[in-house]
Design an enzyme around this catalytic site. Structure first.
Site, PDB file in Angstrom:
ATOM      1  CB  SER A 144      -0.953  -0.159   1.463  1.00 36.83           C
ATOM      2  OG  SER A 144      -1.507   1.505   1.366  1.00 36.83           O
ATOM      3  CE1 TYR A 157      -3.748  -1.583   4.622  1.00 39.46           C
ATOM      4  CE2 TYR A 157      -2.683   0.057   4.117  1.00 39.46           C
ATOM      5  CZ  TYR A 157      -3.422  -0.987   3.916  1.00 39.46           C
ATOM      6  OH  TYR A 157      -3.284  -1.252   2.428  1.00 39.46           O
ATOM      7  CB  SER A 160       0.781  -5.560   8.857  1.00 38.03           C
ATOM      8  OG  SER A 160      -0.331  -4.287   7.752  1.00 38.03           O
TER       9      SER A 160
HETATM   10  N1  NAP Z   1      -8.640  -1.079  -1.704  1.00 39.41           N
HETATM   11  C1  NAP Z   1      -7.457  -0.006  -1.365  1.00 39.41           C
HETATM   12  O1  NAP Z   1      -7.833   0.909  -1.203  1.00 39.41           O
HETATM   13  C2  NAP Z   1      -6.431  -0.820  -1.100  1.00 39.41           C
HETATM   14  C3  NAP Z   1      -5.105   0.234  -1.058  1.00 39.41           C
HETATM   15  C4  NAP Z   1      -3.993  -0.371  -0.729  1.00 39.41           C
HETATM   16  C5  NAP Z   1      -4.104  -1.471  -0.557  1.00 39.41           C
HETATM   17  N2  NAP Z   1      -4.716  -2.659  -0.164  1.00 39.41           N
HETATM   18  C6  NAP Z   1      -4.662  -3.719  -0.323  1.00 39.41           C
HETATM   19  O2  NAP Z   1      -5.348  -4.647  -1.628  1.00 39.41           O
HETATM   20  C7  NAP Z   1      -4.892  -5.661  -1.088  1.00 39.41           C
HETATM   21  C8  NAP Z   1      -6.317  -6.213  -1.065  1.00 39.41           C
HETATM   22  O3  NAP Z   1      -7.740  -5.226  -0.705  1.00 39.41           O
HETATM   23  P1  NAP Z   1      -8.925  -5.406  -1.854  1.00 39.41           P
HETATM   24  O4  NAP Z   1      -9.158  -3.476  -1.359  1.00 39.41           O
HETATM   25  O5  NAP Z   1      -8.801  -5.827  -2.082  1.00 39.41           O
HETATM   26  O6  NAP Z   1      -9.829  -5.538  -0.566  1.00 39.41           O
HETATM   27  P2  NAP Z   1     -11.417  -6.328  -0.003  1.00 39.41           P
HETATM   28  O7  NAP Z   1     -12.006  -6.160  -0.698  1.00 39.41           O
HETATM   29  O8  NAP Z   1     -11.869  -6.659   1.621  1.00 39.41           O
HETATM   30  O9  NAP Z   1     -10.425  -7.549   0.358  1.00 39.41           O
HETATM   31  C9  NAP Z   1      -9.087  -7.811   1.014  1.00 39.41           C
HETATM   32  C10 NAP Z   1      -9.020 -10.091   0.716  1.00 39.41           C
HETATM   33  O10 NAP Z   1      -8.051  -9.884   2.101  1.00 39.41           O
HETATM   34  C11 NAP Z   1      -8.776 -11.786   2.613  1.00 39.41           C
HETATM   35  N3  NAP Z   1      -8.496 -11.600   3.735  1.00 39.41           N
HETATM   36  C12 NAP Z   1      -9.119 -11.457   4.477  1.00 39.41           C
HETATM   37  N4  NAP Z   1      -8.367 -11.723   5.586  1.00 39.41           N
HETATM   38  C13 NAP Z   1      -7.494 -12.793   5.170  1.00 39.41           C
HETATM   39  C14 NAP Z   1      -7.313 -14.615   5.993  1.00 39.41           C
HETATM   40  N5  NAP Z   1      -7.178 -14.687   7.355  1.00 39.41           N
HETATM   41  N6  NAP Z   1      -7.340 -14.921   5.131  1.00 39.41           N
HETATM   42  C15 NAP Z   1      -6.960 -15.004   3.759  1.00 39.41           C
HETATM   43  N7  NAP Z   1      -8.361 -13.786   3.276  1.00 39.41           N
HETATM   44  C16 NAP Z   1      -8.026 -13.092   4.033  1.00 39.41           C
HETATM   45  C17 NAP Z   1     -10.607 -11.043   1.869  1.00 39.41           C
HETATM   46  O11 NAP Z   1     -11.080 -12.346   1.956  1.00 39.41           O
HETATM   47  P3  NAP Z   1     -11.657 -13.584   3.104  1.00 39.41           P
HETATM   48  O12 NAP Z   1     -13.062 -12.169   3.763  1.00 39.41           O
HETATM   49  O13 NAP Z   1     -12.921 -14.310   2.410  1.00 39.41           O
HETATM   50  O14 NAP Z   1     -10.810 -13.960   3.718  1.00 39.41           O
HETATM   51  C18 NAP Z   1     -10.742 -10.977   0.745  1.00 39.41           C
HETATM   52  O15 NAP Z   1     -10.421 -11.617  -0.350  1.00 39.41           O
HETATM   53  C19 NAP Z   1      -4.742  -5.938   0.634  1.00 39.41           C
HETATM   54  O16 NAP Z   1      -3.635  -6.459   0.810  1.00 39.41           O
HETATM   55  C20 NAP Z   1      -4.832  -3.851   1.035  1.00 39.41           C
HETATM   56  O17 NAP Z   1      -3.810  -3.828   2.237  1.00 39.41           O
HETATM   57  C21 NAP Z   1      -6.097  -1.523  -0.613  1.00 39.41           C
END
Ligand code: NAP
Length: 280
Positions: A144, A157, A160
């Site tokens: 991120s 966050y 991590s």
């Molecule tokens: N969206 C943003 O603005 C943003 C910005 C910067 C970085 N990111 C990063 O992008 C990545 C993906 O996030 P996203 O934005 O796509 O959000 P999201 O739609 O909430 O996806 C998060 C994913 O992580 C999985 N997850 C959470 N806890 C888990 C666990 N204990 N074991 C296995 N899977 C787990 C969730 O699946 P389940 O709940 O089914 O387990 C879900 O598939 C993350 O690492 C986040 O930090 C996102």
């Protein structure tokens, strides 16, 4: 550089049940990749796997909680048994808690975020690495901008993702001779379920109100996935999205000013989130 297609390449994606992970899976399926999809929500994962198969990829849903080291080992073994090789691991599972550090009741939520965002990636990397070395493959870690620049109210966050960045940079140096590339993806805001899943200091998800920070210009998950795959294809070391590049320069040369800009930007977004806005 010649562009690699991921046709018949075996790829494990964690956090594949929604958002960026789901979008990556669909794009890879379009290229005919062989996918091992991991997350906890088995029904959502199976739906993504099904959509991937319909688009021409092979895909298996492997329900996995990445905080469980044994489950991550089993994830890698399952994908290996299915495809006979692993060409790419995308550590993408993640979540966040938004709270002032001094307001935490205890350190349980802090540990939970570290367990998913850092140790989850560590577990999968450890077990996939021998196979990535065999295939001279690719390791992709979704970090991120918060993994490069600290923001307030996100201490767990940020910690991590900085840890994930440090691990990635060290592994990149160690793995250069083995031909395994390590790519760190640093998105700015992306429209996903991420901000709905934001936990408060009591461990309660923010819900639909979390989406209020999105505007029409906020990056979509598919746009983020396209950039991520291009970076992986080219074996780039890092991708900074949104205002990442200028922000990092500002922090390097005027850290005090950078702190003030980050704080003001963050507070502005908090204020916007607290105003009513139709969800996107
Ligand atoms: N969206 C943003 O603005 C943003 C910005 C910067 C970085 N990111 C990063 O992008 C990545 C993906 O996030 P996203 O934005 O796509 O959000 P999201 O739609 O909430 O996806 C998060 C994913 O992580 C999985 N997850 C959470 N806890 C888990 C666990 N204990 N074991 C296995 N899977 C787990 C969730 O699946 P389940 O709940 O089914 O387990 C879900 O598939 C993350 O690492 C986040 O930090 C996102």
């Amino acid at each position: 550089m010649a562009s690699t297609r991921f046709t018949q390449q075996a790829v494990i994606i964690t956090g594949a049940s929604s958002g960026i992970g789901e979008a990556l899976a669909l794009r890879l399926a379009d290229e005919g990749a062989w996918l091992g999809l991991a997350a906890r929500r088995a029904d959502r994962l199976e739906a993504v796997a099904d959509a991937c198969r319909q688009r021409g990829g092979r895909a298996i849903a492997i329900p996995t909680d990445v905080t469980d080291e044994g489950a991550c080992r089993a994830l890698v073994e399952h994908a290996l048994a299915e495809y006979g090789r692993i060409d790419m691991l995308v550590n993408n599972a993640g979540l966040s808690v938004v709270a002032k550090f001094s307001d935490f009741h205890d350190l349980g939520l802090f540990r939970r975020v570290m367990d998913v965002n850092f140790y989850g990636a560590l577990h999968c990397t450890y077990y996939a690495l021998p196979h990535l070395m065999k295939s001279r493959g690719r390791l992709v870690n979704t970090s991120s901008l918060g993994g490069k620049l600290a923001i307030p109210y996100n201490s767990c966050y940020v910690a991590s993702k900085f840890a994930l960045g440090g691990l990635s940079d060290s592994l990149r140096l160690e793995l250069a001779d083995a031909g395994v590339s390590v790519t760190v993806i640093c998105p700015y805001w992306v429209v996903t379920e991420f901000h709905e899943h934001y936990l408060d200091r009591d461990g309660r998800p923010k819900g639909p109100a979390g989406r209020k920070l999105y505007t029409k210009r906020t990056m979509t998950a598919d746009q983020c996935a396209r950039i991520t795959l291009e970076a992986a294809r080219r074996r780039r070391r890092q991708v900074l999205m949104g205002p990442g590049q200028p922000a990092i320069w500002l922090q390097a040369f005027a850290p005090g000013l950078a702190d003030r800009v980050i704080e003001a930007t963050f507070m502005r977004s908090l204020r916007r989130r607290s105003q009513p806005r139709p969800s996107v």
